[in-house]
Design an enzyme around this catalytic site. Structure first.
Site, short mmCIF file in Angstrom:
data_model
loop_
_atom_site.label_atom_id
_atom_site.label_comp_id
_atom_site.label_asym_id
_atom_site.label_seq_id
_atom_site.Cartn_x
_atom_site.Cartn_y
_atom_site.Cartn_z
N TYR A 155 0.80 -1.23 0.00
CA TYR A 155 0.00 0.00 0.00
C TYR A 155 0.84 1.28 0.00
O TYR A 155 0.29 2.37 -0.11
CB TYR A 155 -0.96 0.02 1.20
N LYS A 222 1.94 -14.24 5.49
CA LYS A 222 1.95 -15.21 4.39
C LYS A 222 3.42 -15.56 4.10
O LYS A 222 3.89 -15.52 2.96
CB LYS A 222 1.23 -14.58 3.18
N ASP A 276 -4.14 -17.49 4.94
CA ASP A 276 -5.29 -18.22 4.39
C ASP A 276 -5.95 -19.09 5.46
O ASP A 276 -7.17 -19.11 5.60
CB ASP A 276 -4.91 -19.05 3.15
N ASP A 300 -5.88 -5.44 6.13
CA ASP A 300 -7.04 -4.84 5.49
C ASP A 300 -8.14 -5.88 5.32
O ASP A 300 -9.30 -5.67 5.69
CB ASP A 300 -6.60 -4.29 4.12
#
Ligand code: NAI
Length: 414
Positions: A155, A222, A276, A300
């Site tokens: 971002y 992740k 996930d 987010d």
């Protein structure tokens, strides 16, 4: 600069550590649309809770600042210099939503304030109040606080379209230096994640976990795929927990191998989950999470998914915190469709103020307000937005809802 109350004192935030006097000065901006309808009752309820908990020994000295439509009308600018100058001194702000036009127009004041004060942590508490509408069968006991890094990651906006000179140069560089060949129609985005930025949010979240008596801190990442960004984020958070706060933390492995699954007195557990899996876990077993630390992009997704479990936007609070300043605001926007009708739900603003009270160390007042919110919701005395979700015809107007909360706070204290 706006004149500050003479009988108040400034809160000092140094390196993330708050020093709060008994009569602290706190700034507020009512905001646009339903902003005034949610911020005014919030201030009234907070004042009453503080008075009920601490008598006359503590009191917030509020300073009204102008921004948005109101400032435009009075001063011809949406963010007057005076507001910014005063904030630079006061440093703690309770804020209603501000309107930002989509596409052109002016730049978001919200984004400006976050950047100007380097508010690097976006904090989103996700707590279930019995009686709230939820898509889950068993939402009871959900009570987690998500700390999302706000200044790093994709971002930051380092990206170029596939047909730009910049993207072409990066592709050429990758080919020449590293032998990595990307197709010519490839756009480029860069994902920066720094040790410094990770460590500072880890410290903030861990201090919060300790000061509020939580037992679990979970890093979400992740890192199995993006090893040197997301994976490094994980490593750095563990490093802070186990080195800087080593007296407090045990790992999940130690919890089971050394302590038979029982957390020793005075200790917290640090663990981590891959993003996930996390999105499954917060639906299947959300009660296992208490304080969550995650990078910007994952945060987010995670914070909105989590908010949906416990009533959605009109009850979702937030804070943006830095090392020297803090901004507390509801997650929702200006709700132009209901503005001026007296039916807005002030709960998100009120819970944002509770988070502020917690940061101030005024836990009794925060708990009293939360207990009262729990009671009105349990009794089904809610505003139109929640009544609709609960399938009820009857609802309370904002003013009536406020009065119910005030009454319940009194009855809880007497
Ligand atoms: P919104 O959150 O204002 O409204 C979405 C829906 O939720 C609407 O149906 C609204 O009536 C309802 N809603 C929101 N808060 C409520 C409350 N407290 N009580 C009852 N119902 C409530 O989102 P939208 O329409 O996308 O944004 C409107 C404006 O707000 C935009 O200009 C946007 O830029 C601004 N905004 C400002 C934020 C901030 O200042 N932090 C955050 C989000 C949006």
């Amino acid at each position: 600069m706006i004149k500050l109350p003479e009988d108040g004192e400034l809160i000092r935030i140094e390196g993330g550590v708050w020093k709060v006097p008994n009569k602290p000065i706190v700034a507020y901006i009512e905001g646009d649309g339903i902003g005034p309808e949610v911020i005014r009752p919030t201030i009234e309820i907070v004042n009453e809770a503080v008075s009920l908990c601490y008598g006359s020994s503590r009191e917030i000295k509020w300073v009204k600042l102008y921004a948005g439509d109101e400032a435009e009308k009075l001063f011809g600018t949406r963010l007057p210099e005076e507001t910014l100058k005063t904030l630079e001194v006061v440093r703690v702000l309770l804020k209603g939503p501000l309107y930002t036009p989509p596409g052109g127009g002016w730049r978001s004041i919200n984004v400006f304030l976050r950047q100007h004060f380097d508010l690097y942590a976006n904090i989103r508490p996700v707590k279930y109040f019995d009686g709230l509408p939820s898509p889950l069968k068993n939402p009871q006991g959900i009570d987690m606080v998500i700390f999302r890094e706000n200044t790093d990651d994709l971002y930051v906006g380092i990206e170029w379209p596939w047909d730009s000179q910049e993207a072409k140069k990066v592709r050429e560089f990758l080919k020449k230096e590293f032998g990595i060949e990307l197709p010519e129609d490839t756009g480029i985005g860069i994902k920066p994640m720094s040790r410094y930025k990770t460590i500072r949010i880890a410290r903030l979240a861990i201090r919060y976990a300790i000061s509020t008596g939580r037992k679990f801190v979970t890093v979400v990442h992740k890192g199995n795929i993006m090893k040197y960004t997301e994976g490094a984020f994980r490593e750095w958070v563990y490093e802070v927990a186990l080195k800087e706060f080593g007296d407090y933390f045990i790992t999940e492995k130690e919890l089971y191998e050394k302590y038979g699954g029982r957390i020793p007195e005075g200790k917290l557990v640090i663990n981590d989950r891959i993003m996930d899996n996390m999105l499954q876990q917060i639906v299947l077993n959300p009660q296992q999470f208490q304080v969550i630390i995650c990078p910007n992009v994952n945060g987010d997704y995670l914070s909105d998914a989590a908010a949906a479990l416990v009533g959605g936007v009109s009850v979702a609070p937030s804070a943006n915190i830095g090392d020297t300043a803090a901004l507390f605001e509801p997650v929702h926007g200006t709700a132009p469709d209901i503005a001026g009708k007296g039916i807005a739900n002030p709960t998100a603003a009120l819970l944002s103020a509770c988070l502020m009270l917690e940061y101030m160390g005024w836990h009794e007042a925060a708990n009293l307000i939360r207990e009262a919110i729990q009671e009105v919701i349990r009794q089904g005395k809610v505003t139109a937005d929640l009544a609709r979700l609960m399938g009820k015809d009857k609802y309370l107007k904002t003013e009536e809802y406020k009065r119910e909360i005030l009454e319940i706070m009194h009855s809880l204290k007497h």
